[in-house]
Design an enzyme around this catalytic site. Sequence first.
Site, PDB file in Angstrom:
ATOM      1  CD  GLU A 284       8.746   4.461  12.858  1.00 19.75           C
ATOM      2  OE1 GLU A 284       7.962   4.129  13.763  1.00 19.75           O
ATOM      3  OE2 GLU A 284       8.796   3.883  11.756  1.00 19.75           O
ATOM      4  CD  GLU A 416       4.952  -1.110  11.990  1.00 25.90           C
ATOM      5  OE1 GLU A 416       5.074  -0.467  13.043  1.00 25.90           O
ATOM      6  OE2 GLU A 416       5.443  -0.763  10.903  1.00 25.90           O
TER       7      GLU A 416
END
Length: 433
Positions: A284, A416
């Site tokens: 990512e 998250e």
Amino acid sequence: MNSVTVALQRLQLALTEEFADEPGLKRLGVDVTLSDDSDPLAWLACQRLYPQFYWQQRDGNDEVAALGAVRQFNALADAQAFLNTWPQTPSLRIWGLNAFDPAQGFLFLSRLEWRRKGGEACLWLHLYSETSLRDDAREAAAFLEQILAAKPLLPLHLQCLSEHHQPGQDEWHALIGKATVAIGRGEMEKVVLARATDLHFSAPVSAAGFMAASRRVNFHCYHFLMVFDAHSAFLGSSPERLWRRIDSALRTEALAGTVANHVEDYHAWSLGQWLLKDDKNQRENMLVVEDICQRLKQTVGVLDVLPAQVVRLRKVQHLRRCIWTELLKADDAVCLEQLQPTAAVAGLPREAARSFINDFEPFEREWYAGSAGYLSRHQTEFCVALRSAKITGATVRLYAGAGIVAGSDAAQEWQEIENKAAGLRTLLTRTAF
């Protein structure tokens, strides 16, 4: 050296001089003595003039309180064009926000600016008129008459009446499902999806009090606050630089990849080491690095990508890779166009990700995931407007997002965004339940 009160008096005295009855721009500056009581945010919070903008650079060395607008701009390109007409004032700064759609902004040349750099501070008064500096000096004198003395900021004491997520947890799982299907079909590599959480309180929320509470506990962050009027504001404590330019030297960064923090140092270090080795998070982060380098390559020299670091914040830890280079031409409007929104807040490819966000996110991002900071001819710096909140009277909207790639798990991504939102949410609700 002078207290703020004495500095204001000296500025008022300077305005009694004769000014030209013609167009122009003029800056009047007075040094200010710093003390333990010197807090630009507290001073700004006492004023009843708008707009107001507070900024503190993440190393704490650069801080400003900007009050009142001599000129306002709806886009950074317009602000840059204005600065270019005044090359004799390279340190003149225009402050404000760029929206998630970078073509929209709220930027202004302030009437009054209290700026601190390290241990030195100055109060700047700006005069500008397209017709008569003499007339604007009279308006500036009337403006200074309305300045109020600073008072200490009071702690937040809030009662939360309700909380509502957009999307809710079930809708979030469905949204992540749509995103991973689209990624699997090759429509995009990554999309950053966000959640808005509306907290309703029993009384109006002090934007400056909220900012002060965040500043006390969220270290290594940019702190910014834009107060549009007596009832609406946007603020945040962001760990991420969008770009900083000093003349032609450019620094930007890829901040992507997340794990929880922990109060125990060893446990936090172990989580950070896992983050450095985790394939999904490394992938990512590198997607963001590659996108930034690709976008910049036609306008810069050699791109230097530094090794990955772990940035430890109060509730989460992130992967960061800094990117340093030299601009072939110093142009902040081009930097904004190239860098915002980055893959860390939108996705890849940019247009496909933005289209998905526009089609499926159940709220408008507005200033969230845009940028906050300043521009000048000599130096410019904007942070990404993350870990942020919109205040409207007694309602606070908190924002948090997560990067979705192939293999993303909806439950983990929900956790998250819970962790990210907690950096501000706990400041509002810890005494409410």
